[in-house]
Design a protein around this motif. Structure first.
Motif, PDB file in Angstrom:
ATOM      1  N   LYS A  76       0.816  -1.217   0.000  1.00 60.95           N
ATOM      2  CA  LYS A  76       0.000   0.000   0.000  1.00 60.95           C
ATOM      3  C   LYS A  76       0.850   1.269   0.000  1.00 60.95           C
ATOM      4  O   LYS A  76       0.377   2.340  -0.345  1.00 60.95           O
ATOM      5  N   TYR A  77       2.139   1.162   0.371  1.00 55.31           N
ATOM      6  CA  TYR A  77       3.031   2.323   0.370  1.00 55.31           C
ATOM      7  C   TYR A  77       3.882   2.421  -0.891  1.00 55.31           C
ATOM      8  O   TYR A  77       4.693   3.334  -1.028  1.00 55.31           O
ATOM      9  N   HIS A  78       3.693   1.490  -1.815  1.00 54.82           N
ATOM     10  CA  HIS A  78       4.548   1.479  -3.010  1.00 54.82           C
ATOM     11  C   HIS A  78       4.441   2.794  -3.790  1.00 54.82           C
ATOM     12  O   HIS A  78       5.452   3.291  -4.284  1.00 54.82           O
ATOM     13  N   GLY A  79       3.266   3.345  -3.902  1.00 47.53           N
ATOM     14  CA  GLY A  79       3.088   4.602  -4.623  1.00 47.53           C
ATOM     15  C   GLY A  79       3.900   5.735  -4.041  1.00 47.53           C
ATOM     16  O   GLY A  79       4.318   6.648  -4.758  1.00 47.53           O
ATOM     17  N   GLN A  80       4.150   5.688  -2.734  1.00 47.43           N
ATOM     18  CA  GLN A  80       4.929   6.736  -2.067  1.00 47.43           C
ATOM     19  C   GLN A  80       6.429   6.471  -2.131  1.00 47.43           C
ATOM     20  O   GLN A  80       7.227   7.355  -1.878  1.00 47.43           O
ATOM     21  N   ARG A  81       6.817   5.228  -2.437  1.00 54.09           N
ATOM     22  CA  ARG A  81       8.234   4.856  -2.394  1.00 54.09           C
ATOM     23  C   ARG A  81       8.807   4.434  -3.740  1.00 54.09           C
ATOM     24  O   ARG A  81       9.982   4.117  -3.834  1.00 54.09           O
ATOM     25  N   LYS A  82       7.981   4.429  -4.776  1.00 52.85           N
ATOM     26  CA  LYS A  82       8.441   3.885  -6.055  1.00 52.85           C
ATOM     27  C   LYS A  82       9.606   4.648  -6.669  1.00 52.85           C
ATOM     28  O   LYS A  82      10.332   4.117  -7.492  1.00 52.85           O
ATOM     29  N   GLU A  83       9.819   5.877  -6.258  1.00 50.21           N
ATOM     30  CA  GLU A  83      10.940   6.658  -6.794  1.00 50.21           C
ATOM     31  C   GLU A  83      12.244   6.376  -6.048  1.00 50.21           C
ATOM     32  O   GLU A  83      13.302   6.828  -6.472  1.00 50.21           O
ATOM     33  N   ILE A  84      12.167   5.655  -4.942  1.00 46.42           N
ATOM     34  CA  ILE A  84      13.375   5.330  -4.181  1.00 46.42           C
ATOM     35  C   ILE A  84      14.049   4.129  -4.843  1.00 46.42           C
ATOM     36  O   ILE A  84      13.464   3.059  -4.965  1.00 46.42           O
TER      37      ILE A  84
END
Length: 159
Positions: A76-84
């Protein structure tokens, strides 16, 4: 190309984090191409894939003295971390049965390191093939319909 030999302690940490990553994503729904790959037996179980990915990422981080960003978070947090990125500012992809490194549209603008775990029993040796710029290989000749993305032959990677 370089071969990185991990210590038992390094493998233990990568495997433990792989188990944690697997448990965190427990019950998540696979993307259609990944689900099909698992169903047909082309892809390994998620737990092994997580350990293999962690070992490969750590090997690249250690080889080039870069930070490892340990992707341990619920989907569920992938959208917030995909740029890392996986390691430093770079993505790391590992192959098991192919001799070409996969990538997708989401990798536009990224540099990707290609690896292979040589010791599938203990995950203690990783071959780092080198790197490539994803944008330069988004051409028809490299496109693979079975994954909905591209594959770059390892011999075309920059060592």
């Amino acid at each position: 190309m370089a071969i990185v030999t991990l210590t038992p302690e390094e493998v233990r940490v990568c495997a433990t984090l792989g188990i944690e990553r697997w448990l965190t994503k427990f019950g998540s729904v696979d993307r259609p191409n990944y689900a099909e790959g698992k169903k047909s037996g082309r892809l390994e179980p998620e737990l092994y894939a997580n350990i293999r990915a962690n070992v490969s990422e750590w090997a690249v981080a250690r080889l080039y003295n870069l930070s490892w960003n340990v992707p341990w978070y619920p989907n569920k947090y992938h959208g917030q971390r995909k740029e890392i990125a996986d390691v430093g500012n770079f993505e790391v992809r590992t192959v098991r049965t192919h001799n070409a490194i996969p990538f997708w549209t989401k990798d536009v603008g990224r540099i990707i390191y290609g690896t292979k775990v040589l010791d599938e029993e203990y995950f203690s040796q990783v071959e780092v093939y080198g790197w490539f710029e994803a944008d330069k290989f988004m051409e028809d000749e490299f496109y693979d319909n079975s994954i909905g993305g591209w594959r770059v032959p390892v011999e075309l990677l920059v060592p």
